[in-house]
Each structure stands twice: as structure tokens, then as C-alpha cells.
Design an enzyme around this catalytic site. Sequence first.
Site, PDB file in Angstrom:
ATOM      1  N   ASP A   7      78.280  50.880  48.450  1.00 16.44           N
ATOM      2  CA  ASP A   7      79.177  51.223  49.494  1.00 16.44           C
ATOM      3  C   ASP A   7      78.656  50.918  50.747  1.00 16.44           C
ATOM      4  O   ASP A   7      79.338  50.528  51.669  1.00 16.44           O
ATOM      5  CB  ASP A   7      80.097  52.264  49.397  1.00 16.44           C
ATOM      6  CG  ASP A   7      81.142  52.429  48.254  1.00 16.44           C
ATOM      7  OD1 ASP A   7      81.683  51.151  48.082  1.00 16.44           O
ATOM      8  OD2 ASP A   7      81.613  53.592  47.738  1.00 16.44           O
ATOM      9  N   MET A  41      79.951  47.643  23.212  1.00 14.58           N
ATOM     10  CA  MET A  41      80.133  46.449  22.070  1.00 14.58           C
ATOM     11  C   MET A  41      79.080  46.654  21.049  1.00 14.58           C
ATOM     12  O   MET A  41      79.271  46.266  19.998  1.00 14.58           O
ATOM     13  CB  MET A  41      79.826  45.022  22.830  1.00 14.58           C
ATOM     14  CG  MET A  41      80.678  44.579  23.726  1.00 14.58           C
ATOM     15  SD  MET A  41      80.270  43.140  24.693  1.00 14.58           S
ATOM     16  CE  MET A  41      80.548  41.858  23.556  1.00 14.58           C
ATOM     17  N   GLY A  59      78.640  49.738  19.995  1.00 11.48           N
ATOM     18  CA  GLY A  59      79.218  51.042  19.334  1.00 11.48           C
ATOM     19  C   GLY A  59      78.409  52.139  19.161  1.00 11.48           C
ATOM     20  O   GLY A  59      77.634  52.176  20.424  1.00 11.48           O
ATOM     21  N   SER A 109      71.439  57.547  53.085  1.00 11.60           N
ATOM     22  CA  SER A 109      72.076  56.422  53.739  1.00 11.60           C
ATOM     23  C   SER A 109      71.817  56.223  55.196  1.00 11.60           C
ATOM     24  O   SER A 109      71.817  55.109  55.486  1.00 11.60           O
ATOM     25  CB  SER A 109      73.512  56.429  53.153  1.00 11.60           C
ATOM     26  OG  SER A 109      73.689  56.274  51.659  1.00 11.60           O
ATOM     27  N   GLU A 162      68.010  51.306  47.816  1.00 17.35           N
ATOM     28  CA  GLU A 162      68.055  50.342  48.543  1.00 17.35           C
ATOM     29  C   GLU A 162      69.468  50.009  49.370  1.00 17.35           C
ATOM     30  O   GLU A 162      69.709  48.761  49.189  1.00 17.35           O
ATOM     31  CB  GLU A 162      67.400  48.987  48.007  1.00 17.35           C
ATOM     32  CG  GLU A 162      65.933  49.074  47.665  1.00 17.35           C
ATOM     33  CD  GLU A 162      65.160  48.768  49.019  1.00 17.35           C
ATOM     34  OE1 GLU A 162      65.840  48.500  49.888  1.00 17.35           O
ATOM     35  OE2 GLU A 162      63.757  49.198  48.945  1.00 17.35           O
ATOM     36  N   PRO A 165      65.581  64.559  52.150  1.00 16.31           N
ATOM     37  CA  PRO A 165      66.495  65.161  51.314  1.00 16.31           C
ATOM     38  C   PRO A 165      67.869  65.168  52.067  1.00 16.31           C
ATOM     39  O   PRO A 165      68.980  65.215  51.258  1.00 16.31           O
ATOM     40  CB  PRO A 165      65.970  66.666  51.404  1.00 16.31           C
ATOM     41  CG  PRO A 165      64.512  66.552  51.367  1.00 16.31           C
ATOM     42  CD  PRO A 165      64.475  65.426  52.415  1.00 16.31           C
ATOM     43  N   TRP A 193      62.509  61.337  47.025  1.00 17.87           N
ATOM     44  CA  TRP A 193      62.959  60.285  45.975  1.00 17.87           C
ATOM     45  C   TRP A 193      62.146  59.198  46.396  1.00 17.87           C
ATOM     46  O   TRP A 193      62.549  57.782  46.454  1.00 17.87           O
ATOM     47  CB  TRP A 193      64.494  59.995  46.555  1.00 17.87           C
ATOM     48  CG  TRP A 193      65.500  60.822  46.035  1.00 17.87           C
ATOM     49  CD1 TRP A 193      66.217  61.596  46.986  1.00 17.87           C
ATOM     50  CD2 TRP A 193      65.806  61.336  44.616  1.00 17.87           C
ATOM     51  NE1 TRP A 193      66.949  62.504  46.296  1.00 17.87           N
ATOM     52  CE2 TRP A 193      66.711  62.379  44.890  1.00 17.87           C
ATOM     53  CE3 TRP A 193      65.441  61.051  43.246  1.00 17.87           C
ATOM     54  CZ2 TRP A 193      67.403  63.024  43.944  1.00 17.87           C
ATOM     55  CZ3 TRP A 193      66.069  61.735  42.502  1.00 17.87           C
ATOM     56  CH2 TRP A 193      66.673  62.731  42.574  1.00 17.87           C
ATOM     57  N   HIS A 228      68.618  63.048  54.239  1.00 15.85           N
ATOM     58  CA  HIS A 228      69.229  61.625  54.991  1.00 15.85           C
ATOM     59  C   HIS A 228      68.783  60.620  54.272  1.00 15.85           C
ATOM     60  O   HIS A 228      67.618  60.123  53.953  1.00 15.85           O
ATOM     61  CB  HIS A 228      68.118  61.633  56.370  1.00 15.85           C
ATOM     62  CG  HIS A 228      68.441  62.719  57.392  1.00 15.85           C
ATOM     63  ND1 HIS A 228      69.755  62.476  57.895  1.00 15.85           N
ATOM     64  CD2 HIS A 228      68.126  63.913  57.649  1.00 15.85           C
ATOM     65  CE1 HIS A 228      69.917  63.708  59.054  1.00 15.85           C
ATOM     66  NE2 HIS A 228      68.805  64.459  58.619  1.00 15.85           N
TER      67      HIS A 228
END
Length: 389
Positions: A372, A342, A344, A143, A368, A139, A167, A141
Site C-alpha cells: 500500500d 492446488m 492440497g 513505512s 522495501e 521499531p 528488522w 518507524h
Amino acid sequence: MADFISDLDFYQLDELLSPEDRMTRAAVRQFVQREVTPHVEKHFADSTFPLELIPRLAEFGVFGANLKGYGCAGMNNVAYGLIMQELEAADSGLRSFASVQSALAMYAIYAWGSEEQKNRYLPLMAQGKLIGCFGLTEPDHGSDPGGMETRARKDGHGWILNGMKRWITNGSIADLAVVWAKIDQGITGFIVEKGAPGFSTRDIHGKFSMRASITSELFFDDVRLDAGAQLPAARGLKAPLACLTQARYGIAWGAIGAARTCYQCALDYTRARKQFSRPLAGYQLVQNKLVNMLTEITKAQLICLRLGQMKDAGTMRPEHVSLAKRNNVQMALDIARTARDMLGANGIVNEYPVIRHMLNLETVNTYEGAYDVHTLILGRDITGIGAFD
Ligand code: TGC
Ligand code: FAD
């Protein structure tokens, strides 16, 4: 509903593939068209993963496709990438299932496990009879996995594991979890089997993305593990990061599949839909969008083919994979967003696959290694200066 699975190959890259690679791709593409795309919108709507596909995927050698021995198909890395592309042309969740099984859980055991662990788990995982998940993120940690708080302490010959992962793809449907934890000497990995006392899972609900994929939390409350549960060669953060390199490689290919489907859908739709005096595809602004999509997909295909050749030749570095994952997923997300526009109003309904792919790709851009984070990995590589903290 049309499936919009396309064979887009503007630069005739098929000429650079072996006949075996083309056959593998054709078989998986046909399977996806017949057995996945007709049902995938319902799975996305219901937030379920199509478990019935697992044995069928195993028949194609999808699980651990590029691993050698232990019942794995031993394909080259281009063939593996082509498979990932076809799976993700249907849905990122399907590719994610295969990525986690193959490139994360199986690869971790393959690269860092003992012979006994490899013989015990890999053949059954290749057959889809055992499902794996990979618990790195927590939760607090994501990146920065090096900050993980999950810990294992020695207890006689074995270990006691405490902590939490969040996750985690396939978490609650997995028969085994590869779990990364801190011990006194640093980070290592453990194989935790379903049903171990103190190990529990809870699914994450309310996702607008990756709905045809199971995402869970894993809880470890004084879980007692045998000494044989530790991956003996996994020492330090490098061990899980090496697994991520394998998965990111497959994602770079997979994203092209999602982009291809969105492009094909936008092309077909704008050629058929008339506004004012002619089909939308007859307007310069629309053609500009289609041409940009084609160009970006073609560039991504070239990146992946070269990356696959380098992986097979043993010259690929993790930073090469970062460039491909970062570029190709952002490319696919941009194409999905443009395609949605495109179409719509029709771009927001599940009669077309575009909004599903668009929502999925928001996740693919984050997991993964977020976009950034790959920028920072590449920035460090070319400048020699780390800018993470
Ligand atoms: P850093 O000092 O950079 O590296 C520590 C050691 O690891 C080596 N290394 C790698 N080795 C192999 N592959 C890689 N990609 C590697 N990156 C680094 C490095 O050479 C070093 O080795 P050594 O021998 O010197 O010890 O470590 P850091 O703490 O500074 O972290 C760097 C950073 C930010 C790049 C890394 O932590 C990172 O990649 N963060 C992103 C986390 C992430 O991607 N999590 C993904 C979780 S799994 C998932 O999302 C599954 S989604 C489902 C699906 O795949 O479909
Ligand atoms: P954070 O790390 O909090 O980042 C948030 C934002 O801050 C991002 O935009 C990021 O780019 C930016 N950022 C972070 N650090 C910096 C910095 N130093 N400088 C500038 N910007 C920065 N994990 C697993 O272990 N196993 C799985 O199977 C798995 N499956 C997943 C499935 C789904 C559907 C999702 C959504 C995630 C999954 N993950 C899994 C977790 C995933 O890997 C993480 O979400 C990801 O690594 C990002 O971590 P975070 O969400 O904590 O974001």
C-alpha cells in the site's frame, strides 16, 4: 526432491536478451540448481543462512553486479535482474542477502561515499570478504523512515551515535552496517564497523517467513565514530530512498523467480495427480488457475525487461520501480497461495517448495515499501496529491 526451477518464457523474451545476458543467467541457474536448492529446505527449517555460498556468489560477480569500477562486475541492469530472478527461484532469503549486500550497502557507499570509503570497502564487498547490512527501519518507524529517532551528534572531529534499528537483514553477520541517523542538518548515513565499542546486535527469532535469512536488531549506545565514517554526499532522506530504488528494482525481478517455481510445481503436480477420473490438470477450474499464473508471470516479465531497459537508458524513475515492485510481488504471492491450494495437503509440507515461497513472499510484500505504500507513491505521482498522512 525436484527443484521445479523452470525456464518459462512464453513470449520468447530470450530473443530480446544478449548472448552474454543469457550466459550469465544460465550460469547462475545451474549454480542454484546444483548448490542451493538441494539444501535450502534444511536452512529454512533450521533458520540458518548458507554462509558457505558467499564466496561462490562472489565468483559469479553477483555482489554489486551492476556497479562500475571498484572490483565490481559492471553488468547491465537486465543481467543484474536476471541474476536476482534466478536466486529468488531458489529462495527469497538468498536474493535478499544479495540485494542488501549489493543494492543497499554497496550502493550506499558507491553513491554517497568518499573515494577513500569506496576504495576501502567496495572491492572487498564485491569479493564477499566483507558483508554489509543497511539500517533504516526502527521499531517505531517502518513505512515512515523520515521519523527515525537514531541520532548522531558532533564530538570534536567525529560523532557519537545513539539509537536502534530493527528488522535488519544480515545484521549480526555483517562486517559493516550502513546506518541512517539524524544530525542537526537532517538525515545522513554512517558506516559502522562490527566491533565498534557500543555497537551490538541481536537476532530476531520466531519468524515464519524468511527463515533462511538472518534478521537482526542493531543497538548503538554512545558509539564513537571518526569523521571518516560519515557518507559525505548523503544529505536528507533522499539518500537512503535512492538506495531503496535500487533494491526494489532487484526485488521486482526476483519475485518472478519465486512465482515461476510455484507455477512449475503446480503444473507438474496437477498433471501427475489423479482425482476422480483424470489428472487434476484435466479439469477446467485447474486449467484456469494455471493459465492465470502463466499470464501474470508473462506480464511481470515484460514489465521487468522494459524497466531494465529504462534503467540502462537512464530514464527510469522511482515511481516506475514502485509499479513493478508492487505488481510483481503481489503477483508472486497470489501465485504461491494458489499453488499451495492446488497441491492440497501436499501444499503444506516442505517436500515441495511452495509453502516456503508463500511464507517468504509475505515478507517481500511488506519490506522495501509495503504494497500500500507503493499504491500511495503511485497515487501521488498520477494525481499530484500526497495521501500519506
Ligand atoms: P518524500 O518527500 O517522498 O521524499 C524525500 C526526498 O526523497 C526523494 N525520493 C526518492 N529518491 C530516490 N528514490 C526514491 N524511491 C525516492 N522517494 C523519494 C524525493 O524526491 C525527495 O527529494 P527532495 O530532493 O525533494 O528532498 O519523503 P516522505 O517522507 O514523504 O516519504 C515517502 C515514502 C513513504 C515513499 C518513503 O518514506 C518510503 O519509501 N517508505 C517506505 C520505507 C521502506 O521502503 N523501507 C525499506 C527499508 S530497507 C528494507 O526493507 C530492506 S529489505 C531487504 C531486501 O531488500 O531484500
Ligand atoms: P508499518 O509501517 O507499521 O505498516 C503496517 C501496515 O500499515 C502496512 O500494511 C502498510 O502498508 C500500512 N501503512 C503504513 N502507512 C500507511 C499509510 N500512510 N496509509 C495506509 N496504510 C499505511 N529494514 C531495513 O531498514 N533494512 C533491512 O535490511 C530490512 N530487512 C527486513 C527483513 C525482513 C524479514 C522484514 C520483515 C523487514 C525488513 N526491513 C528492513 C523492514 C521493512 O522495510 C519494514 O518492515 C517495512 O518498511 C514496513 O514497515 P513496518 O513493518 O514498520 O510496517
